[in-house]
Design an enzyme around this catalytic site. Structure first.
Site, PDB file in Angstrom:
ATOM      1  N   LYS A   1    -123.695  63.537 -58.898  1.00  0.00           N
ATOM      2  CA  LYS A   1    -123.920  62.812 -60.158  1.00  0.00           C
ATOM      3  C   LYS A   1    -125.010  61.774 -59.890  1.00  0.00           C
ATOM      4  O   LYS A   1    -124.752  60.701 -59.336  1.00  0.00           O
ATOM      5  CB  LYS A   1    -122.602  62.182 -60.603  1.00  0.00           C
ATOM      6  CG  LYS A   1    -122.624  60.969 -61.470  1.00  0.00           C
ATOM      7  CD  LYS A   1    -123.229  61.096 -62.833  1.00  0.00           C
ATOM      8  CE  LYS A   1    -123.278  59.710 -63.463  1.00  0.00           C
ATOM      9  NZ  LYS A   1    -124.579  59.064 -63.278  1.00  0.00           N
TER      10      LYS A   1
ATOM     11  N   GLY B   1    -123.684  52.577 -54.730  1.00  0.00           N
ATOM     12  CA  GLY B   1    -124.080  51.831 -55.919  1.00  0.00           C
ATOM     13  C   GLY B   1    -123.623  50.394 -55.802  1.00  0.00           C
ATOM     14  O   GLY B   1    -123.384  49.898 -54.695  1.00  0.00           O
TER      15      GLY B   1
ATOM     16  N   THR C   1    -121.423  46.910 -56.011  1.00  0.00           N
ATOM     17  CA  THR C   1    -120.056  46.542 -55.634  1.00  0.00           C
ATOM     18  C   THR C   1    -119.144  46.583 -56.861  1.00  0.00           C
ATOM     19  O   THR C   1    -117.985  47.018 -56.782  1.00  0.00           O
ATOM     20  CB  THR C   1    -120.076  45.149 -54.983  1.00  0.00           C
ATOM     21  OG1 THR C   1    -120.788  45.275 -53.741  1.00  0.00           O
ATOM     22  CG2 THR C   1    -118.680  44.618 -54.708  1.00  0.00           C
TER      23      THR C   1
ATOM     24  N   GLY D   1    -118.344  50.148 -57.454  1.00  0.00           N
ATOM     25  CA  GLY D   1    -117.544  50.620 -56.316  1.00  0.00           C
ATOM     26  C   GLY D   1    -116.078  50.254 -56.488  1.00  0.00           C
ATOM     27  O   GLY D   1    -115.173  51.061 -56.223  1.00  0.00           O
TER      28      GLY D   1
ATOM     29  N   GLU E   1    -120.521  52.791 -50.471  1.00  0.00           N
ATOM     30  CA  GLU E   1    -121.719  52.117 -49.931  1.00  0.00           C
ATOM     31  C   GLU E   1    -122.224  51.231 -51.046  1.00  0.00           C
ATOM     32  O   GLU E   1    -122.755  51.723 -52.041  1.00  0.00           O
ATOM     33  CB  GLU E   1    -122.793  53.145 -49.574  1.00  0.00           C
ATOM     34  CG  GLU E   1    -122.391  54.161 -48.533  1.00  0.00           C
ATOM     35  CD  GLU E   1    -122.317  53.579 -47.148  1.00  0.00           C
ATOM     36  OE1 GLU E   1    -122.909  52.510 -46.903  1.00  0.00           O
ATOM     37  OE2 GLU E   1    -121.639  54.188 -46.310  1.00  0.00           O
TER      38      GLU E   1
ATOM     39  N   CYS F   1    -130.609  48.139 -50.993  1.00  0.00           N
ATOM     40  CA  CYS F   1    -129.287  47.552 -50.755  1.00  0.00           C
ATOM     41  C   CYS F   1    -129.280  46.626 -49.546  1.00  0.00           C
ATOM     42  O   CYS F   1    -128.641  45.581 -49.556  1.00  0.00           O
ATOM     43  CB  CYS F   1    -128.273  48.665 -50.563  1.00  0.00           C
ATOM     44  SG  CYS F   1    -128.832  49.931 -49.416  1.00  0.00           S
TER      45      CYS F   1
ATOM     46  N   GLU G   1    -126.491  39.415 -55.428  1.00  0.00           N
ATOM     47  CA  GLU G   1    -127.522  40.424 -55.181  1.00  0.00           C
ATOM     48  C   GLU G   1    -128.473  40.449 -56.371  1.00  0.00           C
ATOM     49  O   GLU G   1    -128.058  40.785 -57.484  1.00  0.00           O
ATOM     50  CB  GLU G   1    -126.867  41.798 -54.991  1.00  0.00           C
ATOM     51  CG  GLU G   1    -127.869  42.845 -54.589  1.00  0.00           C
ATOM     52  CD  GLU G   1    -127.239  44.229 -54.429  1.00  0.00           C
ATOM     53  OE1 GLU G   1    -126.474  44.649 -55.311  1.00  0.00           O
ATOM     54  OE2 GLU G   1    -127.539  44.894 -53.418  1.00  0.00           O
TER      55      GLU G   1
HETATM   56  P1  NAD Z   1    -124.563  51.320 -60.191  1.00  0.00           P
HETATM   57  O1  NAD Z   1    -123.331  50.892 -59.505  1.00  0.00           O
HETATM   58  O2  NAD Z   1    -124.857  50.782 -61.528  1.00  0.00           O
HETATM   59  O3  NAD Z   1    -124.587  52.916 -60.359  1.00  0.00           O
HETATM   60  C1  NAD Z   1    -124.365  53.784 -59.261  1.00  0.00           C
HETATM   61  C2  NAD Z   1    -123.845  55.107 -59.794  1.00  0.00           C
HETATM   62  O4  NAD Z   1    -122.593  54.886 -60.434  1.00  0.00           O
HETATM   63  C3  NAD Z   1    -124.752  55.774 -60.831  1.00  0.00           C
HETATM   64  O5  NAD Z   1    -124.716  57.157 -60.662  1.00  0.00           O
HETATM   65  C4  NAD Z   1    -124.091  55.369 -62.143  1.00  0.00           C
HETATM   66  O6  NAD Z   1    -124.353  56.291 -63.188  1.00  0.00           O
HETATM   67  C5  NAD Z   1    -122.628  55.377 -61.763  1.00  0.00           C
HETATM   68  N1  NAD Z   1    -121.825  54.506 -62.618  1.00  0.00           N
HETATM   69  C6  NAD Z   1    -122.233  53.409 -63.310  1.00  0.00           C
HETATM   70  N2  NAD Z   1    -121.207  52.895 -64.013  1.00  0.00           N
HETATM   71  C7  NAD Z   1    -120.125  53.673 -63.770  1.00  0.00           C
HETATM   72  C8  NAD Z   1    -118.764  53.649 -64.191  1.00  0.00           C
HETATM   73  N3  NAD Z   1    -118.318  52.706 -65.039  1.00  0.00           N
HETATM   74  N4  NAD Z   1    -117.938  54.595 -63.724  1.00  0.00           N
HETATM   75  C9  NAD Z   1    -118.365  55.550 -62.879  1.00  0.00           C
HETATM   76  N5  NAD Z   1    -119.646  55.633 -62.457  1.00  0.00           N
HETATM   77  C10 NAD Z   1    -120.520  54.697 -62.881  1.00  0.00           C
HETATM   78  O7  NAD Z   1    -125.754  51.033 -59.164  1.00  0.00           O
HETATM   79  P2  NAD Z   1    -127.313  51.236 -59.372  1.00  0.00           P
HETATM   80  O8  NAD Z   1    -127.791  50.180 -60.317  1.00  0.00           O
HETATM   81  O9  NAD Z   1    -127.612  52.665 -59.677  1.00  0.00           O
HETATM   82  O10 NAD Z   1    -127.852  50.957 -57.890  1.00  0.00           O
HETATM   83  C11 NAD Z   1    -128.037  49.697 -57.383  1.00  0.00           C
HETATM   84  C12 NAD Z   1    -126.865  49.264 -56.523  1.00  0.00           C
HETATM   85  O11 NAD Z   1    -126.627  50.224 -55.509  1.00  0.00           O
HETATM   86  C13 NAD Z   1    -127.117  47.958 -55.792  1.00  0.00           C
HETATM   87  O12 NAD Z   1    -125.974  47.151 -55.863  1.00  0.00           O
HETATM   88  C14 NAD Z   1    -127.359  48.401 -54.357  1.00  0.00           C
HETATM   89  O13 NAD Z   1    -127.095  47.424 -53.381  1.00  0.00           O
HETATM   90  C15 NAD Z   1    -126.456  49.567 -54.245  1.00  0.00           C
HETATM   91  N6  NAD Z   1    -126.879  50.442 -53.149  1.00  0.00           N
HETATM   92  C16 NAD Z   1    -126.114  50.472 -52.006  1.00  0.00           C
HETATM   93  C17 NAD Z   1    -126.534  51.268 -50.933  1.00  0.00           C
HETATM   94  C18 NAD Z   1    -125.747  51.334 -49.648  1.00  0.00           C
HETATM   95  O14 NAD Z   1    -125.957  52.263 -48.886  1.00  0.00           O
HETATM   96  N7  NAD Z   1    -124.845  50.412 -49.395  1.00  0.00           N
HETATM   97  C19 NAD Z   1    -127.698  52.017 -51.034  1.00  0.00           C
HETATM   98  C20 NAD Z   1    -128.424  51.958 -52.221  1.00  0.00           C
HETATM   99  C21 NAD Z   1    -127.996  51.172 -53.281  1.00  0.00           C
END
Ligand code: NAD
Length: 508
Positions: free
Chosen positions: A200, A253, A255, A258, A276, A311, A410
């Protein structure tokens, strides 16, 4: 985010060449389920936009629970039939390598799709993102026929062996900042282990992912073993999280989201959740250093690479007061050089922010910093506004204290906050005073201080005298609210496999 498994591709085109190729691309826009393109059953779509121009690229299927049910049913059937998991590991390896070759053969097109949908510079999608995906898939493919089980020593009258089995149906939910590389970190071990995987992508970065997945079938990977569900997080993502027939989630994605996956798991079938998540990584520079030019370059790339949308970006520069001004003068020169440009220009090092809402959030933090009393030394401006895209210049805040919001939250944009300290003890205390624990770094000429800091820093990765040096064979993940479990390395198999203990009694 450079990965040493990356194969650096030569510059194949100039700006006009990339623009020309962009006019010829066909844009995938539907989910990829069971080997077919699939519109959402509801008929709904969302708009994919180019963040560098604000222009729409295409309408993408907005899948929800009904489509997720369908994908999970296909995945389950494939798993139960053993079409993929029962292939000998050497066979799965061969097919995954063939897939990696197919991706390489389409590298320019895939890199361009990623640049168009995310605003990342083409010089980076061609040299880091696509090679990073390919390198990751190859590395896991090569590992498959080299992983052995164990035996437990229980005496002469029994044999007790321990093997890994695929967990079943895995959903990989990934973000937009490194959509291909991170997909590879999930797909390599999850698919390689024999699971059926539903990927996804984030709604902002769907197109390149679809193109990559559609190449898997011709490489011999069964169509039910790898599917892509497109859609919004709170619809398609949530439906995967709550599904009773999904066995494990590999999530990368924020926190905030997550934590939602932990809830989804508790509310449904207690599926395994690998996380992550976000970071606020400290980058410590002690007074015992001798090459400030080199350190300044690492500080700059450590925070501003990928527009600061990383991240593990080294967002908190924790520097000894004795050398702070000298170092900042040099870091500022890098900020001057890393000005945003057209992502399709191979010379551009800083691209567009992912979308206007995110840019507004970053600008809000820049205002917040000023309101909290930090001193904006440089940057933090919206530029290239006539392009229709969203671009922010690299910013440096001096006079920051670790209790300010800009030091604790962040920002996920090109904003460096500088905290002056006196000595290593204070540096380590400030570094660890955070909810996160993804990356951390220290520069010192004193070997004992490097070791001491590496032990003291509460982070999944600690860099000593470098930043962001990495390899697919090194685990990556976070302490505290940066996540749980590890991507990359053989440890990533833990997320997607069960341990099976078999006890055979011999004296019966
Ligand atoms: P996000 O949490 O908004 O989205 C991540 C994923 O989750 C996407 O596919 C999104 O469609 C899905 N999602 C969003 N809302 C959801 C919900 N309510 N229920 C289920 N799924 C949902 O993150 P983002 O804006 O896409 O990415 C940025 C974040 O990702 C930052 O916080 C960054 O630090 C983190 N990140 C972490 C790592 C790591 O390895 N630790 C790597 C890259 C990015």
């Amino acid at each position: 985010m450079a990965d040493d498994t990356a194969i650096l591709t030569p510059r194949t085109r100039d700006l006009d060449g990339w623009r020309e190729l962009a006019t010829q691309l066909s844009l995938p826009c539907r989910a990829y389920l069971g080997g077919d393109w699939h519109s959402a059953e509801s008929g709904r779509t969302f708009t994919a936009r180019n963040p560098a121009t604000g222009e729409p690229l295409t309408e993408v299927a907005a899948c929800d629970t009904a489509d997720v049910d369908r994908a999970v049913a296909i995945a389950r059937r494939t798993f139960e039939a053993g079409e993929w998991r029962n292939q000998p590991p050497a066979e799965r390896k061969a097919r995954m390598l063939a897939w990696a070759d197919a991706i390489t053969a389409h590298a320019d097109e895939i890199a361009l799709l990623e640049t168009l949908e995310t605003g990342k510079p083409i010089g980076q999608t061609t040299s880091v993102d696509v090679p990073g995906l390919v390198g990751g898939l190859r590395w896991y493919a090569e590992a498959l026929d080299k992983l052995y089980g164990e035996t437990a020593p229980n005496g002469a009258s029994s044999v007790c062996f321990i093997e890994r089995e695929p967990v079943g149906v895995v959903a990989a939910v990934v973000p937009w900042n490194y959509p291909l590389i991170i997909a590879g970190w999930k797909l390599g071990p999850a698919l390689g282990a024999g699971n059926s995987v539903i990927l996804k992508p984030a709604e902002q970065s769907t197109l390149a992912t679809l193109r990559v997945a559609a190449l898997a079938r011709n490489a011999g990977i069964p169509s039910g073993a790898l599917q892509v569900i497109t859609g919004l997080g709170h619809e398609a993502g949530q439906a995967l999280g709550l599904h009773d027939d999904v066995d494990a989630i590999g999530f990368t994605g924020s926190t905030e989201i997550g934590k939602k996956f932990l809830e989804y798991s508790a509310r449904s079938n207690m599926k395994r959740i690998g996380l992550e998540c976000g970071g606020k990584s400290p980058h410590i520079v002690t007074r015992d250093v001798d090459d400030l030019d080199r350190i300044a370059m690492y500080v700059a790339y450590g925070v501003w690479y990928n527009q600061g949308e990383t991240c593990h970006a080294g967002t908190r520069l924790i520097v000894d007061r004795a050398i702070k001004d000298e170092l900042l003068a040099r870091v500022r020169q890098w900020a001057d050089r890393l000005q945003p440009g057209d992502p399709l220009d191979p010379d551009t090092q800083m691209g567009a922010m992912i979308e206007p809402e995110h840019a507004d959030k970053v600008m809000g933090y820049l205002q917040q910093g000023r309101d909290e009393g930090a001193r904006l030394l440089f940057g933090g401006e919206r530029v290239r506004q006539d392009s229709g895209g969203v671009f922010i210049t690299p910013a440096i805040f001096d006079d920051v204290t670790n209790d300010m919001r800009i030091a604790r939250e962040e920002i996920f944009g090109p904003v460096l906050v500088v905290i002056a300290v006196d000595g290593l003890d204070e540096a380590l205390e400030v570094a660890n005073d955070t909810d996160y624990g993804l990356g951390a770094a220290i520069w010192t000429q004193r070997m004992s201080d490097g070791h001491r800091a590496a032990r003291a820093l509460r982070a999944g990765t600690v860099w000593v005298n470098c930043y962001d040096h990495t390899s697919i064979n090194a685990p990556f993940g976070g302490y505290k609210q940066s996540g749980q479990g590890r991507d990359k390395s053989l440890h990533a198999f833990d997320k997607y496999t069960e341990l099976k203990t078999t006890w055979i009694e011999l004296d019966t």
